[in-house]
Design an enzyme around this catalytic site. Sequence first.
Site, mmCIF file in Angstrom:
data_model
loop_
_atom_site.group_PDB
_atom_site.id
_atom_site.type_symbol
_atom_site.label_atom_id
_atom_site.label_comp_id
_atom_site.label_asym_id
_atom_site.label_seq_id
_atom_site.Cartn_x
_atom_site.Cartn_y
_atom_site.Cartn_z
ATOM 1 N N LYS A 53 0.884 -0.866 0.220
ATOM 2 C CA LYS A 53 0.298 -0.103 0.190
ATOM 3 C C LYS A 53 0.444 1.362 -0.034
ATOM 4 O O LYS A 53 0.683 2.360 -1.148
ATOM 5 C CB LYS A 53 -1.115 -0.495 1.321
ATOM 6 C CG LYS A 53 -1.978 0.294 1.019
ATOM 7 C CD LYS A 53 -2.815 0.978 2.547
ATOM 8 C CE LYS A 53 -4.204 1.549 2.461
ATOM 9 N NZ LYS A 53 -4.851 0.988 3.742
ATOM 10 N N LYS A 64 -21.000 -1.540 12.336
ATOM 11 C CA LYS A 64 -19.888 -1.987 13.361
ATOM 12 C C LYS A 64 -20.247 -1.425 14.718
ATOM 13 O O LYS A 64 -20.643 -1.466 16.246
ATOM 14 C CB LYS A 64 -18.947 -1.459 13.013
ATOM 15 C CG LYS A 64 -17.444 -1.553 14.073
ATOM 16 C CD LYS A 64 -16.717 -1.338 13.039
ATOM 17 C CE LYS A 64 -16.189 0.361 12.665
ATOM 18 N NZ LYS A 64 -15.484 0.786 13.454
ATOM 19 N N PHE A 77 -16.213 12.052 10.960
ATOM 20 C CA PHE A 77 -17.486 11.923 11.255
ATOM 21 C C PHE A 77 -17.833 11.405 9.016
ATOM 22 O O PHE A 77 -19.066 11.421 8.685
ATOM 23 C CB PHE A 77 -18.494 12.500 11.761
ATOM 24 C CG PHE A 77 -18.379 12.954 12.337
ATOM 25 C CD1 PHE A 77 -18.982 12.084 13.884
ATOM 26 C CD2 PHE A 77 -17.863 14.326 13.313
ATOM 27 C CE1 PHE A 77 -19.518 12.129 15.094
ATOM 28 C CE2 PHE A 77 -17.733 14.210 15.093
ATOM 29 C CZ PHE A 77 -18.140 13.032 16.059
ATOM 30 N N GLY A 98 -35.576 2.693 1.920
ATOM 31 C CA GLY A 98 -34.760 1.463 1.563
ATOM 32 C C GLY A 98 -34.590 0.124 1.729
ATOM 33 O O GLY A 98 -35.013 -0.766 2.971
ATOM 34 N N GLU A 152 -18.576 7.683 3.366
ATOM 35 C CA GLU A 152 -17.512 7.504 1.976
ATOM 36 C C GLU A 152 -18.520 8.328 1.042
ATOM 37 O O GLU A 152 -19.626 8.218 0.531
ATOM 38 C CB GLU A 152 -17.151 5.841 2.547
ATOM 39 C CG GLU A 152 -16.765 5.146 3.347
ATOM 40 C CD GLU A 152 -16.408 3.223 2.907
ATOM 41 O OE1 GLU A 152 -17.030 2.956 1.998
ATOM 42 O OE2 GLU A 152 -16.525 3.021 4.078
ATOM 43 N N CYS A 191 -19.551 1.021 9.046
ATOM 44 C CA CYS A 191 -19.687 2.259 10.453
ATOM 45 C C CYS A 191 -21.173 2.042 10.902
ATOM 46 O O CYS A 191 -20.668 1.304 12.387
ATOM 47 C CB CYS A 191 -19.547 3.856 9.890
ATOM 48 S SG CYS A 191 -17.769 4.219 9.716
ATOM 49 N N LYS A 237 -23.497 1.995 -1.013
ATOM 50 C CA LYS A 237 -24.004 3.140 -0.945
ATOM 51 C C LYS A 237 -23.275 3.970 -2.511
ATOM 52 O O LYS A 237 -22.764 3.309 -2.904
ATOM 53 C CB LYS A 237 -24.488 4.252 -0.228
ATOM 54 C CG LYS A 237 -22.919 4.347 0.604
ATOM 55 C CD LYS A 237 -22.507 5.947 0.913
ATOM 56 C CE LYS A 237 -21.020 6.897 0.948
ATOM 57 N NZ LYS A 237 -20.924 7.296 2.115
ATOM 58 N N ASN A 279 -23.837 8.088 15.022
ATOM 59 C CA ASN A 279 -24.758 6.583 14.108
ATOM 60 C C ASN A 279 -25.499 6.059 14.425
ATOM 61 O O ASN A 279 -25.995 5.636 13.574
ATOM 62 C CB ASN A 279 -22.144 5.703 14.222
ATOM 63 C CG ASN A 279 -21.426 6.216 13.119
ATOM 64 O OD1 ASN A 279 -22.177 8.254 12.658
ATOM 65 N ND2 ASN A 279 -20.411 5.761 12.870
ATOM 66 N N THR A 339 -12.854 5.040 15.873
ATOM 67 C CA THR A 339 -13.532 4.965 16.663
ATOM 68 C C THR A 339 -13.101 3.987 17.348
ATOM 69 O O THR A 339 -13.309 2.812 17.423
ATOM 70 C CB THR A 339 -14.697 4.635 15.851
ATOM 71 O OG1 THR A 339 -15.691 5.335 14.623
ATOM 72 C CG2 THR A 339 -16.357 4.269 16.783
HETATM 73 C C1 UDX Z 1 -21.382 6.862 7.675
HETATM 74 C C2 UDX Z 1 -21.249 8.481 9.093
HETATM 75 O O1 UDX Z 1 -22.481 9.073 7.953
HETATM 76 C C3 UDX Z 1 -20.440 8.756 8.899
HETATM 77 O O2 UDX Z 1 -20.849 9.736 9.571
HETATM 78 C C4 UDX Z 1 -19.266 7.887 10.154
HETATM 79 O O3 UDX Z 1 -17.984 9.118 10.178
HETATM 80 C C5 UDX Z 1 -19.540 6.706 9.422
HETATM 81 O O4 UDX Z 1 -20.805 6.116 8.483
HETATM 82 P P1 UDX Z 1 -20.719 6.601 5.851
HETATM 83 O O5 UDX Z 1 -20.932 4.491 6.703
HETATM 84 O O6 UDX Z 1 -20.034 6.266 5.045
HETATM 85 O O7 UDX Z 1 -21.194 7.437 6.965
HETATM 86 O O8 UDX Z 1 -22.369 6.607 4.934
HETATM 87 P P2 UDX Z 1 -23.563 6.746 4.612
HETATM 88 O O9 UDX Z 1 -23.518 8.018 3.777
HETATM 89 O O10 UDX Z 1 -23.972 8.086 5.964
HETATM 90 O O11 UDX Z 1 -24.299 5.744 4.632
HETATM 91 C C6 UDX Z 1 -24.610 5.070 5.139
HETATM 92 C C7 UDX Z 1 -25.930 3.959 4.771
HETATM 93 O O12 UDX Z 1 -27.254 4.508 5.700
HETATM 94 C C8 UDX Z 1 -26.074 2.919 3.564
HETATM 95 O O13 UDX Z 1 -26.187 1.957 3.163
HETATM 96 C C9 UDX Z 1 -26.831 4.834 3.326
HETATM 97 O O14 UDX Z 1 -27.249 3.193 1.793
HETATM 98 C C10 UDX Z 1 -27.562 3.920 3.958
HETATM 99 N N1 UDX Z 1 -28.791 4.984 4.358
HETATM 100 C C11 UDX Z 1 -28.230 7.013 4.245
HETATM 101 C C12 UDX Z 1 -30.194 5.037 3.986
HETATM 102 O O15 UDX Z 1 -30.836 3.734 3.641
HETATM 103 N N2 UDX Z 1 -31.136 5.996 4.159
HETATM 104 C C13 UDX Z 1 -30.660 7.154 4.010
HETATM 105 O O16 UDX Z 1 -31.454 8.086 4.783
HETATM 106 C C14 UDX Z 1 -29.823 7.047 5.001
#
Ligand code: UDX
Length: 438
Positions: A35, A261, A150, A251, A153, A258, A318, A206, A121
Amino acid sequence: MKIAVIGTGYVGLVSGVCFAHKGNQVMCVDQDRNKIAFLNEGHVPIHEPGLQELMKECMERSLIHFTTDLKNAVQFADLIMIAVGTPPLPSGEADLSFIENVACELAKSMNGHKIIVIKSTVPVGTNHRIQRLIAHLSPFQFQIASVPEFLREGSAVKDTLLPDRVIIGVEDEHTGYTLKELYSPYSEQIMITDIRSAEMIKYASNAFLATKISFINEIANICEKVGADVTQVSKGMGLDNRIGAAFLNAGIGYGGSCFPKDTQALIQIAGNENYNFKLLKAVVEVNNDQRFGIIRKIEQAIGKISGKCIAIWGLAFKPNTDDVRESPAIDIVRTLIQLGGTIKVYDPIAMRNFKKVLDAPSITWCESSLEAVDQADAVCLLTEWEEFRKMDLSTVFARMKSGILIDGRNLFTPEQADAAGLEYYSIGRVVNQSSLRA
Ligand code: UDX
């Protein structure tokens, strides 16, 4: 400031690059030689919009370096940031072995006063545990701080350069001041608090967002029964400032590295204190059920799965990421295979990662959305990629054996599907009102 970032995963790499971008001298450390070699050649090992360009700019300005030499990086830096993984153990608790190993190595490498920031975390109390560990092994003075991450991705660079807020957990005013200076170019919303509260803010945030998602998913399931439209319900709820519109998209449930976990870890943290976190347990249960709800919809649409061909659009947890960790698509595709279906999958960038987790002779890996739907009995959308939104649904209909679209993310409207001739199933919206009781 001279900063060493230990761990070049999502959090470490993006933080390192964004610190360098603001003029700090940054050394990123990882034990993975391949890496580091890859990074030193100017390549980014993750798919993250804007990261490659920003990293290149910082490398050209000699503001960022990558190394496997932790000792050298620690001795170079005034501030050391730990950003290694805390994956879940089978019990749901966070595995702290990586962070503890790094803390030991760091302590033995110190050559003077340092500020040690924990970004990973970690359960409440871990910062203090790491503090004791380092103090035991190093003769030098240091301050420990918890600065939880926070970033999301897919928008990690934007979230790091323009965060909603920065939380700084410290024990003394001077360290708080130094960290506030470091973060002031990024945000005006900087909160200084005690270390345990900072650790808790991360889990609570979270867990709350996961709760919002499971809540709206349950509302969606009820909407289907009573003939309401969850997209309208979310919109109406979101207009209340106290509720807010974000994270109310129904959905197939949340995935990623995150939420699954951190919710499990918080349940375990509470359990260790003999506290039964009933609400969060239900959030997790609802989320697990939600991904299987789509299987029932497919069965409702095409009958027995056995012998049928189902196209899957989207595998990432996502859009805008190639990450498939805890993606609902894994359980869904696996179940469809177990039920005897043949599966044609397509994702713009996550297929390679998905294949590492789940591969089977009954999966065909397609190169386009249209190739996936060719002669399929149904197409099931699992990730709301922009590319799918732009699809000409009439062409999709023409390529399929039977025109059935199951939309796991409510990306389309019933009207769009209807205009293309597709039979349409989604989450929390009943298309055929006559199926409801009068
Ligand atoms: C999340 C937190 O948002 C972030 O602050 C933290 O640091 C890490 O975890 P992330 O895992 O990158 O970030 O994705 P996020 O955009 O939050 O979505 C998480 C999941 O929720 C996805 O599977 C998404 O599809 C789902 N989701 C999100 C829904 O099903 N509905 C929504 O309205 C929003």
